[in-house]
Structures are given as C-alpha cells and as structure tokens.
Design an enzyme around this catalytic site. Structure first.
Site, PDB file in Angstrom:
ATOM      1  N   LYS A 100       0.827  -1.214   0.000  1.00  0.00           N
ATOM      2  CA  LYS A 100       0.000   0.000   0.000  1.00  0.00           C
ATOM      3  C   LYS A 100       0.862   1.264   0.000  1.00  0.00           C
ATOM      4  O   LYS A 100       0.344   2.389  -0.068  1.00  0.00           O
ATOM      5  CB  LYS A 100      -0.902   0.041   1.239  1.00  0.00           C
ATOM      6  CG  LYS A 100      -1.974  -0.996   1.289  1.00  0.00           C
ATOM      7  CD  LYS A 100      -3.074  -0.644   2.265  1.00  0.00           C
ATOM      8  CE  LYS A 100      -2.665  -0.751   3.692  1.00  0.00           C
ATOM      9  NZ  LYS A 100      -3.801  -0.556   4.629  1.00  0.00           N
ATOM     10  N   LYS A 131       2.568   2.228   2.582  1.00  0.00           N
ATOM     11  CA  LYS A 131       2.434   2.811   3.923  1.00  0.00           C
ATOM     12  C   LYS A 131       3.485   2.188   4.833  1.00  0.00           C
ATOM     13  O   LYS A 131       3.613   0.978   4.913  1.00  0.00           O
ATOM     14  CB  LYS A 131       1.054   2.467   4.501  1.00  0.00           C
ATOM     15  CG  LYS A 131       0.002   3.495   4.213  1.00  0.00           C
ATOM     16  CD  LYS A 131      -1.267   3.161   5.003  1.00  0.00           C
ATOM     17  CE  LYS A 131      -1.750   4.378   5.735  1.00  0.00           C
ATOM     18  NZ  LYS A 131      -3.091   4.218   6.305  1.00  0.00           N
TER      19      LYS A 131
HETATM   20  N1  C2G Z   1     -10.484   6.486   9.313  1.00  0.00           N
HETATM   21  C1  C2G Z   1     -11.484   7.398   9.652  1.00  0.00           C
HETATM   22  N2  C2G Z   1     -11.138   8.623  10.107  1.00  0.00           N
HETATM   23  C2  C2G Z   1      -9.827   8.960  10.246  1.00  0.00           C
HETATM   24  C3  C2G Z   1      -8.810   8.034   9.926  1.00  0.00           C
HETATM   25  C4  C2G Z   1      -9.163   6.784   9.458  1.00  0.00           C
HETATM   26  O1  C2G Z   1     -12.688   7.098   9.518  1.00  0.00           O
HETATM   27  N3  C2G Z   1      -9.524  10.212  10.695  1.00  0.00           N
HETATM   28  C5  C2G Z   1     -10.883   5.169   8.809  1.00  0.00           C
HETATM   29  C6  C2G Z   1     -10.416   4.903   7.384  1.00  0.00           C
HETATM   30  O2  C2G Z   1     -11.320   5.473   6.447  1.00  0.00           O
HETATM   31  C7  C2G Z   1     -10.420   3.378   7.337  1.00  0.00           C
HETATM   32  C8  C2G Z   1     -10.053   2.988   8.779  1.00  0.00           C
HETATM   33  O3  C2G Z   1     -10.287   4.161   9.595  1.00  0.00           O
HETATM   34  O4  C2G Z   1     -11.732   2.902   7.041  1.00  0.00           O
HETATM   35  C9  C2G Z   1      -8.601   2.570   8.925  1.00  0.00           C
HETATM   36  O5  C2G Z   1      -7.804   3.614   8.419  1.00  0.00           O
HETATM   37  P1  C2G Z   1      -6.285   3.266   7.995  1.00  0.00           P
HETATM   38  O6  C2G Z   1      -5.634   2.517   9.077  1.00  0.00           O
HETATM   39  O7  C2G Z   1      -5.663   4.515   7.447  1.00  0.00           O
HETATM   40  O8  C2G Z   1      -6.562   2.226   6.805  1.00  0.00           O
HETATM   41  P2  C2G Z   1      -6.105   2.354   5.289  1.00  0.00           P
HETATM   42  O9  C2G Z   1      -4.644   2.566   5.211  1.00  0.00           O
HETATM   43  O10 C2G Z   1      -7.026   3.311   4.665  1.00  0.00           O
HETATM   44  O11 C2G Z   1      -6.326   0.846   4.759  1.00  0.00           O
HETATM   45  O12 C2G Z   1      -8.047  -2.626   2.067  1.00  0.00           O
HETATM   46  C10 C2G Z   1      -8.340  -1.415   2.762  1.00  0.00           C
HETATM   47  C11 C2G Z   1      -7.095  -0.810   3.350  1.00  0.00           C
HETATM   48  O13 C2G Z   1      -6.395  -1.756   4.138  1.00  0.00           O
HETATM   49  C12 C2G Z   1      -7.477   0.416   4.163  1.00  0.00           C
END
Ligand code: C2G
Length: 129
Positions: free
Chosen positions: A44, A46
């Site tokens: 990803k 990340k």
């Molecule tokens: N999230 C949120 N508000 C934030 C930060 C994150 O609602 N301020 C939500 C994101 O939209 C996601 C979840 O929390 O639904 C997890 O966020 P991340 O850990 O950043 O996940 P991400 O890197 O977006 O990975 O296959 C899908 C991916 O693995 C998603």
C-alpha cells in the site's frame, strides 16, 4: 446475526479509528477487522510505526472488535466475505466508491471519515516533539 467487516492499518491508533470501529459494530452484531500486515503495508506504500503484532494487540483490546484477520492483499476481500459469511462491508469515506464491486457479495457502506486526525498527523506531532 449481522456480520460486518472492515480493513485497515490502524497504526498510531486514534479516535478516528475508534469512531469507525464503533459505527461499524453499531451496524451489526459481529465485527471482523482485516488488519493490514507489514508486508501489505509495503504494497500500500504505507510505513506503519507499529508492526502487525503491536497493532493487533491494540485492536484486541477494543470492545467493538470481535475477530481480527490478517489483510495480506487487495484481492482477499471477496474470499473473506464468503468465508466469514459477511453481510456488510464498511470503510471510511476516503474510500468511497473504491469497493463498490463487493456489492455483488454483501452490502457496502462508507462512513464519514473523522476530520482533523490521522496517523500521519500524529507522526508529524511526534517528530516535532
Ligand atoms: N479512518 C477514519 N477517520 C480517520 C482516519 C481513518 O474514519 N480520521 C478510517 C479509514 O477510512 C479506514 C479505517 O479508519 O476505514 C482505517 O484507516 P487506515 O488505518 O488509514 O486504513 P487504510 O490505510 O485506509 O487501509 O483494504 C483497505 C485498506 O487496508 C485500508
């Protein structure tokens, strides 16, 4: 029993994550979280501060989370939905539309992202401290 699933890295756990997990659980009875592995984070693009085991340990302490599975690839969602008989797939609104293909297998909901908080913002604060 309404089974819900969501996926993410959940690094530097914060209230944006809690809001997502709480609302996802409120939409059903059982919540599975596909937790991105360290390998998949690289896919990803990340780099998480905490490794998979540390992030898993934290999620295990969250009352909304009923099951944690490793997320190793983009493609595993359909298989997971079938394997765990998922009724509802939930993601934050930053992913709106990206997983509509899953509507063939279960309901899909994108929930409003929590503003003004993110793992990268926390990293910035840490680095300045
Ligand atoms: N999230 C949120 N508000 C934030 C930060 C994150 O609602 N301020 C939500 C994101 O939209 C996601 C979840 O929390 O639904 C997890 O966020 P991340 O850990 O950043 O996940 P991400 O890197 O977006 O990975 O296959 C899908 C991916 O693995 C998603």
């Amino acid at each position: 029993m309404i089974r819900v699933i969501t996926y993410g890295t959940f690094d530097l756990f914060h209230y944006g994550h809690i809001n997502l997990l709480r609302r996802a659980k409120e939409l059903g009875d059982h919540l599975t979280v596909g937790l991105s592995t360290d390998h998949f984070n690289k896919v990803k693009g990340k780099l998480s501060h905490f490794n998979y085991e540390e992030r898993k340990q934290l999620l295990e302490s969250i009352k909304y989370v009923d099951r944690i599975i490793p997320e190793n690839s983009w493609e595993q969602k359909i298989e997971d939905i079938k394997k765990y008989q998922i009724d509802l797939f939930v993601m934050g609104s930053d992913w709106s539309g990206k997983f509509d293909i899953l509507e063939k297998y279960c309901k899909v909901r994108y929930l409003p992202r929590t503003n003004d908080i993110s793992s990268s913002l926390l990293k910035e604060i840490f680095n300045k401290a």
